[in-house]
Write a protein that holds these residues in place. Structure first.
Motif, PDB file in Angstrom:
ATOM      1  N   LEU A 162       0.807  -1.217   0.000  1.00 16.31           N
ATOM      2  CA  LEU A 162       0.000   0.000   0.000  1.00 16.31           C
ATOM      3  C   LEU A 162       0.840   1.266   0.000  1.00 16.31           C
ATOM      4  CD1 LEU A 162      -2.765  -1.035   2.589  1.00 16.31           C
ATOM      5  CD2 LEU A 162      -3.037  -0.744   0.118  1.00 16.31           C
ATOM      6  N   THR A 163       2.029   1.211   0.563  1.00 17.57           N
ATOM      7  CA  THR A 163       2.768   2.457   0.814  1.00 17.57           C
ATOM      8  C   THR A 163       4.073   2.594   0.017  1.00 17.57           C
ATOM      9  OG1 THR A 163       3.937   1.430   2.701  1.00 17.57           O
ATOM     10  CG2 THR A 163       1.848   2.572   3.160  1.00 17.57           C
ATOM     11  N   VAL A 164       4.615   1.491  -0.491  1.00 20.16           N
ATOM     12  CA  VAL A 164       5.955   1.564  -1.110  1.00 20.16           C
ATOM     13  C   VAL A 164       5.807   1.638  -2.629  1.00 20.16           C
ATOM     14  CG1 VAL A 164       8.191   0.414  -1.360  1.00 20.16           C
ATOM     15  CG2 VAL A 164       6.937   0.299   0.817  1.00 20.16           C
ATOM     16  N   SER A 165       6.694   2.398  -3.265  1.00 16.46           N
ATOM     17  CA  SER A 165       6.645   2.563  -4.719  1.00 16.46           C
ATOM     18  C   SER A 165       7.047   1.259  -5.420  1.00 16.46           C
ATOM     19  CB  SER A 165       7.591   3.692  -5.152  1.00 16.46           C
ATOM     20  OG  SER A 165       8.932   3.345  -4.831  1.00 16.46           O
ATOM     21  N   ASP A 166       6.770   1.216  -6.734  1.00 21.27           N
ATOM     22  CA  ASP A 166       7.067   0.009  -7.517  1.00 21.27           C
ATOM     23  C   ASP A 166       8.538  -0.360  -7.461  1.00 21.27           C
ATOM     24  OD1 ASP A 166       4.469  -0.173  -8.192  1.00 21.27           O
ATOM     25  OD2 ASP A 166       4.677   0.679 -10.208  1.00 21.27           O
ATOM     26  N   GLU A 167       9.413   0.647  -7.480  1.00 19.95           N
ATOM     27  CA  GLU A 167      10.839   0.369  -7.532  1.00 19.95           C
ATOM     28  C   GLU A 167      11.331  -0.375  -6.296  1.00 19.95           C
ATOM     29  OE1 GLU A 167       9.448   3.227  -8.065  1.00 19.95           O
ATOM     30  OE2 GLU A 167       9.791   3.637 -10.200  1.00 19.95           O
ATOM     31  N   GLU A 168      10.740  -0.078  -5.124  1.00 27.95           N
ATOM     32  CA  GLU A 168      11.208  -0.672  -3.869  1.00 27.95           C
ATOM     33  C   GLU A 168      10.288  -1.781  -3.365  1.00 27.95           C
ATOM     34  OE1 GLU A 168      14.020   0.095  -2.540  1.00 27.95           O
ATOM     35  OE2 GLU A 168      14.474   1.681  -3.988  1.00 27.95           O
TER      36      GLU A 168
END
Length: 963
Positions: A162-168
């Motif tokens: 829910l909170t972390v971007s696709d890259e991470e």
């Protein structure tokens, strides 16, 4: 002092004690706990029935054995054993013991309490151990802890999604999984929109440590392999605790678990962990499957969201690009766009309009004022008509303001009430088209003038087969006027009696080569003049008086798109050329027949020499037998008649050896006049019309006599019941026109002497004239002619660089004209005196070289009979051998010209250094370039023609030796 119990009292006490112990055992055996008594060596002294039941043994089998052997099958005490601790401390000790699946009691948890047993002196004498099964309690507590752990993992993963971007995101989720699974390496990947596996979340240090040359994070479906590929395809968990075989440079994998992430029955990703220090068990697999099941709906939602966002982004980008393209197109397209308001003011224009009309901004201006420079509306006006009718309208007009032509299309723009609110006008500049139309009209006019004034018959048809052009030359060729043909579809009627397509019709219909061949088989070719053009030649029997041969070419006419819109066809009268070609073919046929005849005559001459010669030798030996002499005489006469035929064949084939002299044809005719009169008979009038001062010719006198005699005999045979035969001579200067008019090719213009023989006989038709000079062709009855008379004339004339021409009409007579070249200069005929040989015999040595055995034997026999010494050889090489072996002088060599291995000329050249005084006689049945040039004998060459007689041979030998 207490009194001692009596015996009865003691018995009572013992009985009570027994009852108490029995009751205690009943109580202890009834307990659900294991109760055992050990001695100080941890040997079981007593155990209740519960202990025996748990161990699946009898009490008897348990008692006497150490507890650690009974319970865990060990040789030493168990780690953490409470009895061991109680032995050390002397106190009550408690310990929870975990038994593994391989232990005697199976997988279970027990709460063990060891109670020391002491004697009256306080010495430790054993232990009592009570063990209570607390497995359910422990497992419940562990399940609670596991549940809390799983919830913790799930919450962390859900929070990351829910909170972390696709890259991470993928990397952080993987890190939680690795920690939970106590694994060193792992991969968290997903199936992208192409169906390939994307693995952006490999363990962070894997990428740097991996040394594979083609390492990647996206694996196409066809590249899936190994345990992870199988797991994705088969949609099931796979694991192994054995080391994996990996490619060179790959990190070592000791164990691994792969769980496909499945949502709605489809693999959408994968979780992979590897290299747990002690390997993976069922619980690990269950844990990873639990995590994968938890991730599946979240990952699917995330992927769907990402795809929607990507599609939305792509759609927005496509829309933006489309709007930009539309704007660019509207601004740069090669047509004008004008948006009109109902009051005729301009609401909007594109860039094309602004560039075309640069005298101001048209927006807000009245259209006809700004664009046309007028004070009132245009008429006709497509904008007005579109507003009034609500339909699409068109107009073509000339703008006088800028002197250009425009074509406009108006489109109504309507509101919800179907009322026209604005009109969009599309405007195209058609000035160039109008100019092209004008140029086309001028071009068509020039084309009509060019075709009409062309001397080549020309027609043009359009793609509907309608004739558009029919020039004067075509009128002259066909006899049909253009007024009758132009506009009609009957081109064929001018050329054919029955309807059939012309070549132009086939080209317009784009007929295949096979279809064209069906009408002009063997008489057509693809033309190099234009693509798709064909050329043909054909005979048209209905044209002219006797039909015409035409050569015609048809080429397609195409528009700028390459579409065939018509055909132009031209015609050329090649009748004269075809006649010349027929004459050329006839000449070549005569040449071929002549070559064959010459070869046959050559071989016959060898045979006839032997036949005639041996017949004459036989006659010399026959004296008294008259019947035998008559038979031999018949053989000799037949041979001589055959020799006459071969001479005629050689004459036709131009293979006779000539001895040309400067001759006066008048003298030749006058010398033979009496003989000619006797030959033709008294019923035919014989006339001569001779040139008073004829030019001289260079020819063989015998051949000229043969020409005269053969043509006179032919004329005589053509005259039935009396008539006239005329011999004429004349001087003639012939130019190229004369040869062309008479269809004669290959002859050189210049001075000629004419020898003409005419008769008033039955004449010949055209077909007979075509074959008249062919050998063995005759119109006479069988047995009354050989068919070699005129062919001999033809051969002699050609050999003397002249030509012969015949003119005849059926039942009106025939004229043969022979033209022989005039001698250059003022040469006069020579008078030669010949000294006859009286005695042809001799004693000289003669070498005979001849490859024909019969002829060689005959010559040897003949010369030996005249006293000569004879040497013989089969060919030139054999002659060299004979000369090398012979020591004496050789006075004369008689040699054939053409022989295998080595001919006569080469043999003479090789023998000359050995016998420089040796003379040579060449014998042959026809000319050969070894001793003659163009049929004329080389100077100084002694020649003996075949066939020859014994006396002729002996005279030639004697004459050569004496000169």
């Amino acid at each position: 002092m207490t009194e001692k119990p009596t015996y009865a009292e003691l018995e009572q006490m013992v009985e009570e004690l027994r009852k108490s112990e029995k009751q205690q055992q009943i109580i202890l055996n009834a307990s659900g706990d294991m109760i055992m008594q050990y001695d100080t060596d941890l040997r079981i002294v007593w155990a209740n029935k519960t202990a025996a039941t748990v161990l699946n043994k009898s009490v008897h089998d348990i008692v006497g054995h150490q507890c650690y052997k009974i319970f865990q099958n060990r040789d030493t005490t168990c780690p953490g054993c409470p009895c061991v601790k109680a032995l050390e401390t002397g106190n009550v000790e408690n310990q929870i013991m975990h038994h593994r699946a391989m232990d005697v009691v199976g997988e279970s948890y027990w709460d063990n309490c060891a109670v020391p047993i002491k004697d009256d002196n306080g010495q430790l004498v054993g232990f009592a151990e009570i063990a209570r099964n607390i497995t359910h309690k422990v497992l419940a507590e562990k399940a609670l802890l596991d549940t809390q752990h799983e919830l913790n993992i799930r919450n962390k993963i859900a929070n990351i999604f829910l909170t972390v971007s696709d890259e991470e995101m993928y990397g952080e989720v993987l890190q939680i999984v690795l920690e939970a699974m106590k694994s060193k390496y792992g991969i968290f990947g997903y199936i992208d929109e192409n169906g390939d596996l994307a693995a952006p979340s490999m363990t962070r240090d894997i990428w740097d440590k991996c040394r594979i040359s083609d390492k990647k994070i996206v694996y196409r479906r066809e590249e899936w392999g190994g345990i992870w590929g199988r797991a994705l395809v088969e949609k099931k968990t796979l694991f192994s605790n054995k080391p994996f075989e990996v490619p060179e440079g790959h990190l070592p994998i000791s164990c691994a678990v792969v769980v496909p992430i499945i949502d709605h029955g489809e693999s959408i990703g994968t979780l992979e962990v590897a290299n747990k220090p002690k390997g993976y068990d069922e619980k690990d697999i269950q844990s990873l499957e639990m995590i994968a099941d938890h991730i599946a709906p979240i990952l699917n939602a995330r992927l769907q969201r990402d795809r929607r966002e990507k599609e939305s982004k792509q759609a927005n980008e496509a829309l933006r690009e489309s709007e930009e393209r539309l704007g660019t197109i509207l601004s740069t397209m090669n047509i004008g766009l004008i948006l009109h308001n109902p009051d005729r003011t301009v609401a909007w224009v594109n860039q094309w309009v602004r560039q075309m009309f640069q005298h101001g901004d048209p927006v807000g201006q009245v259209c006809y004022e700004f664009f046309e420079g007028k004070s009132r509306p245009c008429d006709p006006c497509a904008v007005r008509d579109c507003f009034e009718t609500g339909e699409i309208c068109t107009v073509e007009s000339h703008n006088q303001a800028n002197d250009r032509w425009y074509f406009g299309i108006t489109h109504p723009i309507k509101d919800n009430a179907n009322q026209v609110t604005q009109v969009l006008e599309s405007v195209m500049d058609i000035t160039e088209r109008k100019q092209a139309e004008e140029a086309l009209r001028n071009s068509e006019k020039r084309l009509a003038q060019a075709v009409g004034g062309n001397s080549i018959p020309t027609i043009i048809i359009d793609n509907n087969h309608t004739i558009t052009h029919w020039n004067k030359a075509c009128e002259k060729l066909t006899g049909i006027s253009a007024a009758e043909m132009v506009g009609a579809k009957k081109t064929w009627s001018a050329f054919y009696a029955e309807e059939r397509p012309m070549l132009a019709d086939l080209i317009v219909d784009e007929a295949t080569e096979k279809e064209i061949a069906g009408y002009y088989e063997g008489k057509y070719n693809k033309s190099n003049l234009a693509e798709g053009a064909y050329e043909c030649e054909s005979f048209f029997p209905d044209l002219g008086k006797k039909g015409l041969w035409l050569f015609f070419t048809a080429s397609p006419l195409k528009n700028s798109e390459g579409t065939v819109i018509g055909t132009i066809e031209t015609f050329q009268d090649i009748t004269e050329r075809k006649n010349v070609e027929d004459q050329l073919r006839q000449a070549r046929k005569m040449e071929a027949v002549g070559t064959l005849a010459g070869g046959i005559a050559h071989d016959f001459n060898n045979l006839l020499t032997v036949i005639i010669g041996n017949a004459q030798l036989a006659l010399m030996d026959v004296t008294n037998d008259e019947s035998l002499r008559e038979g031999i005489e018949e053989i000799k006469k037949s041979g001589e008649r055959a020799a006459s035929l071969t001479r005629q064949l050689l004459a036709f084939s131009r293979k006779q050896v000539m001895k040309p002299e400067v001759l006066d044809l008048n003298d030749m005719i006058n010398e033979t006049k009496k003989m000619l009169k006797r030959t033709i008979g008294e019923n035919i009038e014989f006339l001569t019309v001779l040139e008073p001062e004829p030019w001289k010719v260079c020819a063989d006198p015998g051949q000229i006599n043969q020409i005269i005699m053969n043509m006179v005999i032919n004329a005589r045979d053509a005259i039935h019941n009396g008539g006239k035969l005329t011999i004429e001579t004349a001087n003639a200067d012939l130019n190229e026109n004369y040869f062309r008019e008479h269809g004669i090719e290959g002859e050189k213009p210049g001075h000629y002497v004419l020898l003409a023989i005419s008769d008033t006989g039955i004449g010949m038709d055209k077909e007979t004239q075509e074959h008249i000079f062919e050998p063995f062709f005759t119109t006479k009855e069988v047995g009354k002619g050989t068919g070699l008379g005129l062919s001999t004339v033809y051969g002699i004339v050609k050999q003397n660089n002249g030509f012969v021409w015949v003119y005849s009409e059926h039942r009106k007579g025939t004229t043969f004209k022979v033209y022989l070249p005039k001698v250059k200069g003022d040469a006069e005929p020579e008078e030669k005196e010949q000294t006859p040989v009286d005695d042809p015999g001799g004693s000289e040595t003669v070498l005979i070289v001849e490859d024909n055995d019969l002829l060689r034997n005959f010559a040897q026999k003949t010369l030996q009979s005249y006293g000569y010494r004879i040497l013989v050889a089969e060919n030139g090489e054999d002659a060299l051998r004979v000369c090398q072996e012979y020591d004496g002088q050789i006075d004369l060599m008689i040699t054939d010209v053409v022989m295998p291995k080595m001919g006569g000329r080469e043999a003479t050249k090789r023998l000359h250094p050995l016998y420089p005084q040796m003379k040579v006689i060449y014998m042959s049945g026809y000319t050969d370039d070894a001793i003659v040039h163009h049929g004329v004998l080389e100077p100084g060459v002694n020649f003996l023609g075949k066939p020859f007689t014994p006396k002729g041979l002996a005279r030639k030998v004697r004459e050569t030796l004496d000169n």
